[in-house]
Design an enzyme around this catalytic site. Sequence first.
Site, PDB file in Angstrom:
ATOM      1  N   ASP A   1       0.175  -1.266   0.136  1.00  0.00           N
ATOM      2  CA  ASP A   1      -0.098   0.031   0.504  1.00  0.00           C
ATOM      3  C   ASP A   1       0.582   1.183  -0.346  1.00  0.00           C
ATOM      4  O   ASP A   1       1.982   1.185   0.672  1.00  0.00           O
ATOM      5  CB  ASP A   1      -0.996  -0.051   1.444  1.00  0.00           C
ATOM      6  N   MET A   2       0.346   1.817  -0.286  1.00  0.00           N
ATOM      7  CA  MET A   2       1.081   3.692  -0.305  1.00  0.00           C
ATOM      8  C   MET A   2       0.548   4.698   0.733  1.00  0.00           C
ATOM      9  O   MET A   2      -1.041   4.490   0.371  1.00  0.00           O
ATOM     10  CB  MET A   2       1.158   4.618  -1.486  1.00  0.00           C
TER      11      MET A   2
ATOM     12  N   ARG B   1      -1.202  -0.747  -8.854  1.00  0.00           N
ATOM     13  CA  ARG B   1      -2.778  -0.172  -8.245  1.00  0.00           C
ATOM     14  C   ARG B   1      -2.921   0.994  -8.435  1.00  0.00           C
ATOM     15  O   ARG B   1      -2.524   2.024  -7.463  1.00  0.00           O
ATOM     16  CB  ARG B   1      -3.094  -0.973  -6.274  1.00  0.00           C
TER      17      ARG B   1
ATOM     18  N   ALA C   1      -5.520   8.851  -0.157  1.00  0.00           N
ATOM     19  CA  ALA C   1      -6.595   8.868   1.108  1.00  0.00           C
ATOM     20  C   ALA C   1      -6.003   9.812   2.248  1.00  0.00           C
ATOM     21  O   ALA C   1      -6.532   9.787   3.942  1.00  0.00           O
ATOM     22  CB  ALA C   1      -6.685   7.308   1.806  1.00  0.00           C
TER      23      ALA C   1
ATOM     24  N   THR D   1     -11.369   2.330  -7.219  1.00  0.00           N
ATOM     25  CA  THR D   1     -12.121   3.506  -7.017  1.00  0.00           C
ATOM     26  C   THR D   1     -13.310   2.778  -6.597  1.00  0.00           C
ATOM     27  O   THR D   1     -13.845   1.953  -7.256  1.00  0.00           O
ATOM     28  CB  THR D   1     -11.883   4.276  -8.303  1.00  0.00           C
TER      29      THR D   1
HETATM   30  C1  LIG Z   1      -8.540  -1.542  -3.169  1.00  0.00           C
HETATM   31  C2  LIG Z   1      -8.206   0.357  -2.339  1.00  0.00           C
HETATM   32  C3  LIG Z   1      -7.193  -0.066  -1.663  1.00  0.00           C
HETATM   33  C4  LIG Z   1      -6.589   1.686  -1.704  1.00  0.00           C
HETATM   34  N1  LIG Z   1      -5.442   2.014  -0.850  1.00  0.00           N
HETATM   35  C5  LIG Z   1      -4.841   2.917  -0.809  1.00  0.00           C
HETATM   36  C6  LIG Z   1      -3.492   3.423  -1.286  1.00  0.00           C
HETATM   37  O1  LIG Z   1      -2.677   2.352  -0.757  1.00  0.00           O
HETATM   38  N2  LIG Z   1      -3.200   4.441  -0.642  1.00  0.00           N
HETATM   39  C7  LIG Z   1      -3.868   5.081  -0.693  1.00  0.00           C
HETATM   40  O2  LIG Z   1      -3.783   6.401   0.176  1.00  0.00           O
HETATM   41  N3  LIG Z   1      -5.673   5.132  -0.696  1.00  0.00           N
HETATM   42  C8  LIG Z   1      -5.957   3.786  -0.517  1.00  0.00           C
HETATM   43  N4  LIG Z   1      -6.862   3.687  -1.712  1.00  0.00           N
HETATM   44  C9  LIG Z   1      -8.202   4.836  -0.758  1.00  0.00           C
HETATM   45  C10 LIG Z   1      -8.192   5.833  -2.374  1.00  0.00           C
HETATM   46  O3  LIG Z   1      -7.221   6.599  -2.170  1.00  0.00           O
HETATM   47  C11 LIG Z   1      -9.443   6.664  -2.001  1.00  0.00           C
HETATM   48  O4  LIG Z   1      -9.359   7.289  -0.709  1.00  0.00           O
HETATM   49  C12 LIG Z   1     -10.219   6.262  -1.641  1.00  0.00           C
HETATM   50  O5  LIG Z   1     -10.731   5.249  -2.044  1.00  0.00           O
HETATM   51  C13 LIG Z   1     -11.881   6.520  -2.121  1.00  0.00           C
HETATM   52  O6  LIG Z   1     -11.515   6.916  -3.608  1.00  0.00           O
HETATM   53  P1  LIG Z   1     -12.861   7.055  -4.833  1.00  0.00           P
HETATM   54  O7  LIG Z   1     -11.879   6.318  -5.742  1.00  0.00           O
HETATM   55  O8  LIG Z   1     -13.423   5.818  -4.315  1.00  0.00           O
HETATM   56  O9  LIG Z   1     -13.766   8.254  -5.171  1.00  0.00           O
HETATM   57  P2  LIG Z   1     -13.712   9.251  -4.487  1.00  0.00           P
HETATM   58  O10 LIG Z   1     -14.530  10.191  -5.445  1.00  0.00           O
HETATM   59  O11 LIG Z   1     -13.720   9.150  -3.457  1.00  0.00           O
HETATM   60  O12 LIG Z   1     -16.420   8.370  -4.241  1.00  0.00           O
HETATM   61  C14 LIG Z   1     -16.480   8.323  -5.752  1.00  0.00           C
HETATM   62  C15 LIG Z   1     -17.482   7.475  -4.897  1.00  0.00           C
HETATM   63  O13 LIG Z   1     -17.660   5.955  -4.408  1.00  0.00           O
HETATM   64  C16 LIG Z   1     -18.047   6.268  -2.864  1.00  0.00           C
HETATM   65  N5  LIG Z   1     -17.461   6.014  -1.892  1.00  0.00           N
HETATM   66  C17 LIG Z   1     -15.532   6.329  -1.950  1.00  0.00           C
HETATM   67  N6  LIG Z   1     -15.722   6.543  -0.343  1.00  0.00           N
HETATM   68  C18 LIG Z   1     -16.648   6.299   0.025  1.00  0.00           C
HETATM   69  C19 LIG Z   1     -16.244   6.188   1.212  1.00  0.00           C
HETATM   70  N7  LIG Z   1     -15.707   5.506   2.495  1.00  0.00           N
HETATM   71  N8  LIG Z   1     -17.881   5.352   2.255  1.00  0.00           N
HETATM   72  C20 LIG Z   1     -18.728   4.935   0.836  1.00  0.00           C
HETATM   73  N9  LIG Z   1     -19.271   5.481  -0.339  1.00  0.00           N
HETATM   74  C21 LIG Z   1     -17.594   5.878  -0.745  1.00  0.00           C
HETATM   75  C22 LIG Z   1     -19.257   7.193  -2.851  1.00  0.00           C
HETATM   76  O14 LIG Z   1     -20.641   6.829  -4.057  1.00  0.00           O
HETATM   77  C23 LIG Z   1     -18.195   8.139  -3.633  1.00  0.00           C
HETATM   78  O15 LIG Z   1     -19.430   9.278  -4.489  1.00  0.00           O
HETATM   79  C24 LIG Z   1      -7.539   2.154  -1.470  1.00  0.00           C
HETATM   80  C25 LIG Z   1      -8.869   2.104  -1.838  1.00  0.00           C
HETATM   81  C26 LIG Z   1      -9.089   0.858  -2.761  1.00  0.00           C
HETATM   82  C27 LIG Z   1     -10.416   0.942  -2.919  1.00  0.00           C
END
Ligand SMILES: Cc1cc2nc3c(=O)[nH]c(=O)nc-3n(C[C@H](O)[C@H](O)[C@H](O)COP(=O)(O)OP(=O)(O)OC[C@H]3O[C@@H](n4cnc5c(N)ncnc54)[C@H](O)[C@@H]3O)c2cc1C
Length: 303
Positions: A130-131, A180, A185, A222
């Site tokens: 993970d990052m 990935r 986050a 995402t």
């Molecule tokens: C498999 C996976 C691994 C990840 N690993 C990392 C990592 O190693 N390092 C890192 O910095 N980040 C990681 N993340 C988190 C990522 O960076 C985002 O913070 C997170 O995925 C929210 O962004 P989004 O792309 O879903 O889009 P957004 O624009 O945030 O959300 C789009 C839509 O998704 C839904 N949604 C998003 N988040 C949520 C939530 N928490 N609860 C409910 N609905 C939600 C909502 O409907 C929202 O409108 C990971 C995410 C995933 C899915």
Amino acid sequence: MLRTILLALAKSSRLRRWITTNHTTRRMASRFVPGEELALAIEAARVSNRSGMSVSLDHLGENVGTSEDAVRARAAYTEALERIAAEGVDANVSLKLTHLGLDLGETFCAEQLRVVTRRAEELGNFVRVDMEGSAYTDRTLRLVQQARAQTAAIGTVIQAYLYRSEEDVRALLGIGCRIRLVKGAYKEPSNIAFRRKNDVDANYIKLLKILLPSGTYHALATHDPRMIEAAIRFAAEQGITKDKFEFQMLYGIRTDLQSQLVRQGYRVRVYIPFGKDWFPYFMRRLAERPANLIFFARALLRG
Ligand SMILES: Cc1cc2nc3c(=O)[nH]c(=O)nc-3n(C[C@H](O)[C@H](O)[C@H](O)COP(=O)(O)OP(=O)(O)OC[C@H]3O[C@@H](n4cnc5c(N)ncnc54)[C@H](O)[C@@H]3O)c2cc1C
């Protein structure tokens, strides 16, 4: 603003104590974390597998302060890899280098990582690093690149919100490293990261267009339907078939979208966290979506 506050609160040990011992918040957290024990994570993985999805198991923990804790984390990961193999679950593992002791020294952490990737390789499995926050980006990429020179059983994560990410993507593609792609986050300053959602989204799409035709198997992590549509459209235009990449989503988030993609024939992997140290992970999930906070506040009021 709210996101900034929640991400800052994720570092509070008093709030951590309160949230992790309160019955209602523990119940709330179970929406994102199926349990504290590996057995519960394996059970959740089986459920995902039965729905046509693969899994990445994340033993929660970060920023350990002692080598004993780091070694315990390493052992938890090798145990997870062994249980995955023994139980025939379709899953790999995701880990954070600060959980393996990156704060205690790069050489120590590299050795810890080597033990986990070697076990993964022996078992025909894969480790995703993970990052974390930007203080760790250089060190994480350095250790992943070193490890990738020894084994293909390792990949990492690129965050679209960082300005540097296109360059990092190109460097990782040069060594055939699986990536990935996420939006990111953590709370990052504007001199290194896009702050506006539109800019992050535009960079996400730009980067996925570099990743998908690269010939290496990457993951688009995402829940954003616009990012997913952009990927699907681009892959179709380029003749990139559905088996050449995967979508990834977090346990408990947009399960409707997860199932829809499976029905459409796409590969979907669910990221399943487990373990006692779920507080920072939980706070990051609250920070991502204000509606989660409202839901959380209502649950607390109901007691
Ligand atoms: C498999 C996976 C691994 C990840 N690993 C990392 C990592 O190693 N390092 C890192 O910095 N980040 C990681 N993340 C988190 C990522 O960076 C985002 O913070 C997170 O995925 C929210 O962004 P989004 O792309 O879903 O889009 P957004 O624009 O945030 O959300 C789009 C839509 O998704 C839904 N949604 C998003 N988040 C949520 C939530 N928490 N609860 C409910 N609905 C939600 C909502 O409907 C929202 O409108 C990971 C995410 C995933 C899915």
